[in-house]
Scaffold this active site. Sequence first.
Site, PDB file in Angstrom:
ATOM      1  N   GLU A   1      12.098 -91.272 -38.809  1.00  0.00           N
ATOM      2  CA  GLU A   1      12.324 -92.306 -37.778  1.00  0.00           C
ATOM      3  C   GLU A   1      11.017 -92.830 -37.187  1.00  0.00           C
ATOM      4  O   GLU A   1      10.846 -92.859 -35.958  1.00  0.00           O
ATOM      5  CB  GLU A   1      13.230 -91.755 -36.665  1.00  0.00           C
ATOM      6  CG  GLU A   1      14.637 -91.499 -37.142  1.00  0.00           C
ATOM      7  CD  GLU A   1      15.646 -91.174 -36.046  1.00  0.00           C
ATOM      8  OE1 GLU A   1      15.246 -90.984 -34.883  1.00  0.00           O
ATOM      9  OE2 GLU A   1      16.839 -91.126 -36.361  1.00  0.00           O
TER      10      GLU A   1
ATOM     11  N   GLU B   1      21.001 -89.199 -41.886  1.00  0.00           N
ATOM     12  CA  GLU B   1      21.532 -88.702 -40.605  1.00  0.00           C
ATOM     13  C   GLU B   1      22.711 -89.581 -40.244  1.00  0.00           C
ATOM     14  O   GLU B   1      22.544 -90.802 -40.097  1.00  0.00           O
ATOM     15  CB  GLU B   1      20.495 -88.767 -39.476  1.00  0.00           C
ATOM     16  CG  GLU B   1      19.404 -87.728 -39.579  1.00  0.00           C
ATOM     17  CD  GLU B   1      18.457 -87.736 -38.378  1.00  0.00           C
ATOM     18  OE1 GLU B   1      18.911 -87.987 -37.249  1.00  0.00           O
ATOM     19  OE2 GLU B   1      17.260 -87.500 -38.602  1.00  0.00           O
TER      20      GLU B   1
HETATM   21  O1  AHR Z   1      19.786 -85.305 -35.250  1.00  0.00           O
HETATM   22  C1  AHR Z   1      19.206 -85.397 -33.980  1.00  0.00           C
HETATM   23  C2  AHR Z   1      18.042 -86.380 -33.939  1.00  0.00           C
HETATM   24  O2  AHR Z   1      18.510 -87.671 -34.117  1.00  0.00           O
HETATM   25  C3  AHR Z   1      17.005 -86.229 -35.023  1.00  0.00           C
HETATM   26  O3  AHR Z   1      16.033 -85.280 -34.721  1.00  0.00           O
HETATM   27  C4  AHR Z   1      16.382 -87.596 -35.062  1.00  0.00           C
HETATM   28  O4  AHR Z   1      15.855 -87.901 -36.325  1.00  0.00           O
HETATM   29  C5  AHR Z   1      17.495 -88.516 -34.623  1.00  0.00           C
HETATM   30  O5  AHR Z   1      17.116 -89.407 -33.661  1.00  0.00           O
END
Ligand code: AHR
Length: 498
Positions: free
Chosen positions: A179, A303
């Site tokens: 990210e 994610e």
């Molecule tokens: O999954 C929780 C967080 O969400 C992760 O660390 C990050 O990559 C995202 O913003």
Amino acid sequence: MPQHSEAQARLVVDDEFRVGPVHDRVFGSFVEHLGRCVYTGIYEPGHPTADAEGFRQDVIDLVKELGATTIRYPGGNFVSGYQWEDGIGPKENRPRRLDLAWHSTETNQFGLHEMVSWLNKAGGNELMEAVNLGTRGLPEALDLLEYANVPEGTARSEERIRNGADNPFDIRMWCLGNEMDGPWQLGHKDAEAYGKLAASVAAGMRMLDPDLELVVCGSSNHTMDSFGKWEETVLEHTFDKVDFVSAHAYYFPQLMENGSRDMASFLASGVDMDGFIKDVGAAIDATKARLKSDHNVYISFDEWNVWYHSNEQDKKLEKWVRAPHQLEDVYNFEDALLVGSLLITLLRHADRVKIACLAQLVNVIAPIMTSDTGAWRQTIFYPYMHASVYGRGTVLNTQVLTPVYESKTYGDAPYLDSVCIWDEEHDALTIFAVNKSLDEDMEVSCDLRQFEGYRLAEHIVLTNDDMKAVNTEADPDHVAPTHSDATKLENGKIHTVL
Ligand code: AHR
């Protein structure tokens, strides 16, 4: 124009119209050094079920049952400040550090060796390792790669051997940071700076090990101001050097003026995920055309989940605690519906999305929860498990003729989400379907005459009269799958009611 009454839908499939094979990695998950995911989640020396390495057997059993494949590690936001060397060597020498991403204390008692060993015990799952491109860069990424993948005879590979691993870990899949578009990210960069850095790290890593599969950071969500431009700029720099661009999405119901939450829009979130995938796909195609490249880049949706239940509680957390109760969403029945709908969305894009990771695996926004005394399945465990167990084969281009509803956040949304997966080798067809209506049953039919000789094996259902029903340690099977006998296969047509 939908030609159907309010509560009827029809699926149309043709065994010749295929989206593509289902990729094993689309049932991936995520283990981050965050809250109690690692510590007291998968690793808890002294726990009654822990083995000699401190791995909880009750959790390993549930991970196996869940059917998670590739596991992304060690973060997440955590990786952007992580020094991987802290997590190797004798445990008594490993430093305690402050984790600036999550404001907790990291003891480093669990690191790369432990992760590799845990994965072997949890079913031989593949490791998807992220390198720190927040506070670090190419030299440290190369050191880690040498440590992990070079068989012997170099400083780092010999160090690995001294630390107990004679064989290389042979990690194929690597994420180039996490990210990096997010201002919250340690070492956040603009698209130009990150694109150049990722290109040089990718090129360097490939000099050491040409066959790696590399994931470059796309946008951390679809609503980022930089979305689209970020993908194009980063891909412009990295296109021929990487195999995947990442996408992340966490969904939650908006608070409405009357103080309640907009559940109809929440259940329509698949519309956003679908658009997100199409938009990233367009950026990939545009860059490929501009560069006249014959290389292919796919999407790693590494994610995704529902995340909101723990937000208020997390505001009250004390800082710098070890393994705090953080991001511990307790999922209810409507969350399970959405997770099912999002899985269907990911599968419908099997030609683009070749990796997807439910974030995360244990305790932290997770399908599996633990306490000192036990481990149990959250509601979202079931759609994920069923997708991984039964969603194998070829995704058929499934036309879903369904009534739609107007959602405040995402506009028109289908009441029914569905996809058919055909396992030609085993002569099995699986239909996944979610009825998103908050108050109506849905009659669903599908003509299966092409699948001659097929019989109805079973209809597994997750249903509940209470949309807010949850599973807890005291009542772990409150929301659990049952079998429906409302489904009939007659004259080549399947009929059911959801
Ligand atoms: O999954 C929780 C967080 O969400 C992760 O660390 C990050 O990559 C995202 O913003």
